[in-house]
Design an enzyme around this catalytic site. Structure first.
Site: not given
Ligand code: TTP
Ligand code: MG
Length: 367
Positions: A8, A116-117
């Protein structure tokens, strides 16, 4: 031994913005909303008119209480000095595709889950847990060096535990939960850490006196089924770290091809054969690297009058070897050259594999 990685990316959209604008490094960065079509508002006006919600924010902004889905106006109240950046989805999608392409060859089986996963099945690539940990470290380094971004990785015997593990240490984390350590790892976590357990399920579990995963694992499965139906059974399994789900390969490459333009146009069969064999080897290397198998092989010739001719052969079953590519390509080359008899010379040669499949663990013997 089954080894699954869950990767992730850290504060994905925000990290990309920081990479593109290095002066933002170390600052609270909030990504959300859209750019006004009329262009840049006057200074001060932009933040007062902030609409929409936070997509994500940098870890510096999280320390101030900002988080995804929070109204931008509220984020501004919490930190007026943060950099507020509108969503630039086209860029994030491009970076995501680059990262997924970078990750794909590291796995025998690959499943992208979101922008992103991804899950990677590396069971056939490592022999023990220390090797799995080193393998995950190499992936982190590759993403850092080639994409300039950080990620967190969970390494575990299944998807469920790998996902919980990747979130366990963030950002820039690496958490390995080997088979024997699964019960202990899960025991100390609250039920909300299980994927799919939202506030609603959490409240019901609390009514049943269940707050920690350990309690869930020891609870009566029938009580859970009465309350949640089939999901109750899944919860009970999950609490014990049991998850047999296979990775689902969504991304499929349509074809692999390599071609080369000849320095000197020729009709010499010897030279063309050598060229075809070199291309077959390169396509085969691509195939191996991506863990794929093929059912169709094709040859393409471009002549000095710029006409292009192709010929393909589809086999009854999948193949994974170099010999079949070479042999088929030579035969197709012969057929094509025969058809195009005369004075025309060849200026470009190509070899293509299509109808591709994934070489999974059971099919490794093909390789
Ligand atoms: P995530 O992997 O949930 O969050 P992240 O990568 O920003 O942070 P983390 O380090 O906790 O993993 O989500 C991936 C992307 O998806 C994030 O960068 C932006 C988008 N996203 C949204 O647009 N709205 C949301 O509510 C969430 C949770 C994510
Ligand atoms: Mg993320």
């Amino acid at each position: 031994m089954r080894v699954i990685l869950h990767i992730d990316m850290d504060s994905f959209f925000a990290s990309i913005e920081v990479r593109e604008h290095p002066d933002l490094k170390g600052r609270p960065v909030v990504v959300g909303g859209r750019l006004e079509p009329r262009g840049e508002p006057a200074a001060g006006e932009s933040v007062r008119k902030l609409r929409g919600v936070v997509s994500t924010c940098s870890y510096e902004a999280r320390a101030l209480g900002i988080h995804s889905a929070m109204p931008l106006a509220r984020a501004y109240q919490l930190c007026p000095d943060a950099a507020f950046i509108p969503v630039n989805m086209a860029v994030y999608k491009r970076v995501s595709a680059e990262i997924m392409a970078l990750l794909r060859p590291y796995a025998a089986k690959f499943e992208q889950v979101s922008i992103d996963e991804a899950y990677l099945d590396i069971s056939t690539r490592v022999r023990d847990w220390p090797e799995a940990s080193a393998y995950a470290s190499r992936i982190k380094t590759a993403i850092c060096e080639q994409a300039g971004l950080s990620c967190s990785i969970g390494v575990a015997p299944n998807k469920l535990v790998a996902k919980i593990a990747s979130a366990f240490t963030k950002p820039d984390g690496l958490t390995v939960v080997k088979q024997e350590a699964v019960p202990e790892f899960l025991a100390s976590l609250p039920v909300a850490k299980l994927p799919g357990v939202g506030p609603k399920a959490e409240a019901i579990l609390q009514e049943l006196g269940i707050e920690m995963i350990e309690q869930l694992a020891r609870s009566d499965v029938q009580v859970l089924i009465d309350r949640f139906g089939k999901y109750g059974w899944w919860l009970h399994q999950a609490a014990q770290g049991i998850d047999e789900r296979e990775l689902v390969e969504k991304w499929e490459r349509k074809s692999l091809s390599r071609e080369t333009t000849l320095d000197e146009h020729t009709r010499d069969p010897e030279l063309l054969n050598r060229c075809i064999e070199a291309l077959a080897k390169r396509v085969y290397d691509d195939l191996l690297r991506e863990g794929l198998i093929y059912k169709t092989a094709a040859v393409k010739l471009k002549f000095d009058d710029f006409s292009v001719h192709t010929r393909a052969r589809t086999f009854r079953s999948f193949h994974a070897d170099l010999g079949t590519i070479e042999k088929t390509a030579r035969e197709l080359l012969k057929e094509l050259s025969g058809e195009q008899a005369g004075e025309k010379k060849v200026r470009l040669v190509g070899v293509r594999l299509s109808t591709l499949g994934v070489l999974d663990a059971k099919q490794q013997r093909f390789a």
